[in-house]
Design an enzyme around this catalytic site. Structure first.
Site, short mmCIF file in Angstrom:
data_model
loop_
_atom_site.label_atom_id
_atom_site.label_comp_id
_atom_site.label_asym_id
_atom_site.label_seq_id
_atom_site.Cartn_x
_atom_site.Cartn_y
_atom_site.Cartn_z
N HIS A 1 0.83 -1.20 0.00
CA HIS A 1 0.00 0.00 0.00
C HIS A 1 0.87 1.26 0.00
CE1 HIS A 1 -3.09 2.87 0.87
NE2 HIS A 1 -2.27 3.37 1.77
N GLU B 1 -2.55 -7.14 -36.84
CA GLU B 1 -1.31 -7.70 -36.32
C GLU B 1 -0.89 -8.97 -37.05
OE1 GLU B 1 -1.86 -8.24 -32.08
OE2 GLU B 1 -3.92 -8.92 -32.32
N ASP C 1 2.96 -7.88 -32.51
CA ASP C 1 2.73 -9.13 -33.23
C ASP C 1 2.99 -8.98 -34.72
OD1 ASP C 1 2.12 -11.17 -31.37
OD2 ASP C 1 0.22 -10.17 -30.93
N CYS D 1 -1.27 0.56 -31.40
CA CYS D 1 -1.19 0.34 -29.97
C CYS D 1 -0.03 -0.59 -29.60
CB CYS D 1 -2.51 -0.19 -29.42
SG CYS D 1 -3.05 -1.69 -30.23
#
Ligand code: PEP
Ligand code: MG
Length: 575
Positions: A190, A431, A455, A502
């Site tokens: 945390h 891709e 890819d 992307c």
């Protein structure tokens, strides 16, 4: 002295040590007699009232210092504290087991917290830390000990503690606490998460804090996970400069987050972030993302033993849509298989998993799984600008089949009277090389393309993206890959569709000018890459970029193209 720990939050900070020590809770070992059971339970009720009051104060402080998301954590704390399962568990131990109320609280909290602390997901483990924090506070209140808190510290300090609980960090003021060192924890503790949220350099897991004395000079090298105590004067001066430079960098970053990604000749570029979880949105926005160009939904499937339900997915997608406040969110349907294994689906191991049963191939074969996701996506589309994207598309048939299932889901939701955006945009990842080649055909069936260069590069060049031995052959700026990218962008524009990217190449500064020059409409990347790419986009003209792209396309090798693109950036002082 130099102490090695684990990097919790990047950056450099200097200051004087402030040790945050808590009086230990000593659990009494008396048992409760029959006639004092009510009195003992009364102590719990009084402590609970005090606990809720304190939590409400913390909630207000969190709202002031950190914002509504963090304040919501303490609203949740108040709800957990009031959960009847917790008070019933404690009361029953006192009543039937004659266990004293502090011991009963400790045992009940332990059982509750352990359920969460044993989970793989760091987010769920955080809930375990929350429960422990509440139990600690309850026990301190029963025993009449001082409540914990950090609001009394002043000056500029390096906070050194065994660990920090959520309620400690809620009152943490970043003007006072310049750096954090904890004995326990790691990057997912945390304290580390909070430090990253507040952009305070932090080192976790240093073992113990015995080497630290109040007032010592300390340097937190957050990126390296190192702490220096009482360095030489020369080193101290050098680190002080580095700490100032880090603050300056943060200032620049925040300034640029609000600037538009616009070229010097007024061409607007969509600069988006890639995320893997709803909670990554916040970081993407801090870094200046104006949309989400790739939400990888695999993690929802990978983290549990069971497939995620429609409702669970809906809540997650809805949160992203709402947090992005109407800005575009491209959500990719599950892309499992390949390198991503799945506990909840027994997939056979394969000789060539990247060429195997993965992504859309699984989805089309398992409508029972795919339609659950499509329904969740459609339902969430009523809450923001969600776009659906199919991964690993290689043929028109796959798009048609996926769209047919989407149409079935729409019909079902309409029949059930559930709201969704009927005009939801649907696109595909490019891709697979065949998809790039037939992009003029595919463009007829979709609203947009997003090029997955990770890819696309491995399939086009026949170079396994995971195999380091052939890493030098993995060249996203290879003339073959570049020509495919150009072909895809041109195909989409001819049919008035848009193309984003992307894969990692979108966040590579060396490629920015070439990609913009080829006409790429949207760049989506890891959030931390956004500021630099934005800086480049704001420093160049689209005209210049076109010339750079045209010239790159005349070159024979990836090396030539890379060197040329680097030289252009260097000349402009951008690299
Ligand atoms: C890609 O292939 O470029 C991509 C973005 O998808 P992933 O990295 O998730 O395979
Ligand atoms: Mg991919």
């Amino acid at each position: 002295m130099r102490i090695q720990g684990i990097s919790g939050s990047r950056g450099v900070a200097v200051g004087n040590v402030y040790r945050y020590m808590q009086e230990e809770i000593v659990i009494p070992d008396y048992t409760v007699a029959d006639d004092t059971v009510d009195e003992e339970i009364g102590k719990f009720a009084t402590a609970m009232a005090a606990t809720l009051k304190q939590l409400d104060t913390i909630r207000q402080k969190a709202l002031e210092h950190m914002g509504p998301d963090e304040a919501a954590i303490f609203e949740a704390h108040m709800q957990i504290a009031q959960d009847p399962a917790l008070s019933d568990g404690i009361k029953s131990l006192v009543e039937s087991g004659h266990v004293n109320v502090v011991a009963a609280t400790s045992q009940t909290i332990e059982t509750f917290a352990n359920i969460f602390l044993g989970m793989d997901d760091p987010y769920m483990r955080e809930r375990g830390a929350d429960i422990k924090d509440i139990g600690d506070r309850l026990m301190r209140n029963i025993l009449g000990m001082n409540p914990r808190g950090l609001s009394h510290i002043s000056g500029e300090v390096i906070l050194v503690a065994h660990d920090l609980a959520p309620s400690d960090t809620a009152s943490l003021d970043k003007n006072v606490v310049k750096g954090i060192v904890t004995a326990a924890g790691g990057p997912t503790s945390h304290a580390a998460i909070m430090a990253r949220t507040l952009e305070i350099p932090a080192v976790m897991g240093v073992g113990d804090i015995d080497s630290f004395t109040d007032g010592d000079k300390a340097v937190v090298l957050g990126t390296d996970g190192v702490v220096e105590i009482n360095p030489s004067d020369a080193d101290w001066n050098e680190y002080t400069n580095q700490a100032e430079a880090f603050q300056e960098e943060l200032r620049r970053l925040h300034e640029s987050a609000n600037l538009e990604a616009m070229t010097t000749d007024g061409h607007h570029v969509e600069l988006f972030g890639n995320i893997g979880k709803a909670k990554d949105v916040k970081h993407a926005l801090t870094m200046g993302a104006q949309g989400i160009g790739l939400y990888r939904t695999e993690f929802l499937y990978m983290e549990n033993d069971e497939l995620p339900t429609e409702d669970a997915q809906f809540e997650e997608y809805k949160k992203v849509a709402q947090d992005m406040k109407g800005q575009p969110v491209i959500i990719r349907t599950m892309d499992i298989g390949g390198d991503k294994e799945l506990k909840c689906l027994d997939l056979p191991s394969e000789m060539n998993p990247f060429l195997g049963y993965r992504a859309i191939r699984i989805s089309l074969n398992r409508p029972d799984i795919f339609k659950v996701q499509l329904r969740a996506l459609l339902r969430a589309s009523a809450f923001g600008d969600i776009h659906i994207m199919y991964p690993m598309i290689a043929s028109v048939e796959e798009v048609k089949q996926a769209n047919a299932m989407l149409a079935e889901c729409k019909a079902e939701l309409t029949a059930e009277g559930i709201d969704f955006n009927d005009a939801i945009k649907v696109g595909i990842m490019i891709e697979v090389p065949a998809a790039a080649v037939i992009s003029p055909i595919l463009a007829k069936y979709v609203d947009f393309f997003s090029i997955g260069t990770n890819d696309l590069c491995q399939y086009t060049l026949a170079v396994d993206r995971m195999n380091e031995a052939i890493g030098s052959l993995y060249q996203p700026l290879h003339p073959g890959v570049l020509r495919l990218i150009k072909h895809v962008i041109d195909a989409s524009h001819e049919q008035e569709k848009f193309t984003g990217m992307c894969g990692e190449l979108a966040g590579d500064p060396v490629a920015t000018m070439i990609l913009l020059g080829l006409g790429l409409d949207e760049f989506s990347m890891t959030a931390s890459s956004i500021p630099l790419i934005k800086k480049i986009l704001r420093s160049v003209s689209k005209e210049d970029c076109k010339a750079v792209a045209d010239k790159a396309l005349t070159m024979d090798t990836a090396e030539e193209i890379t060197n040329y693109a680097k030289a252009v950036l260097e000349e402009k002082g951008l690299l």
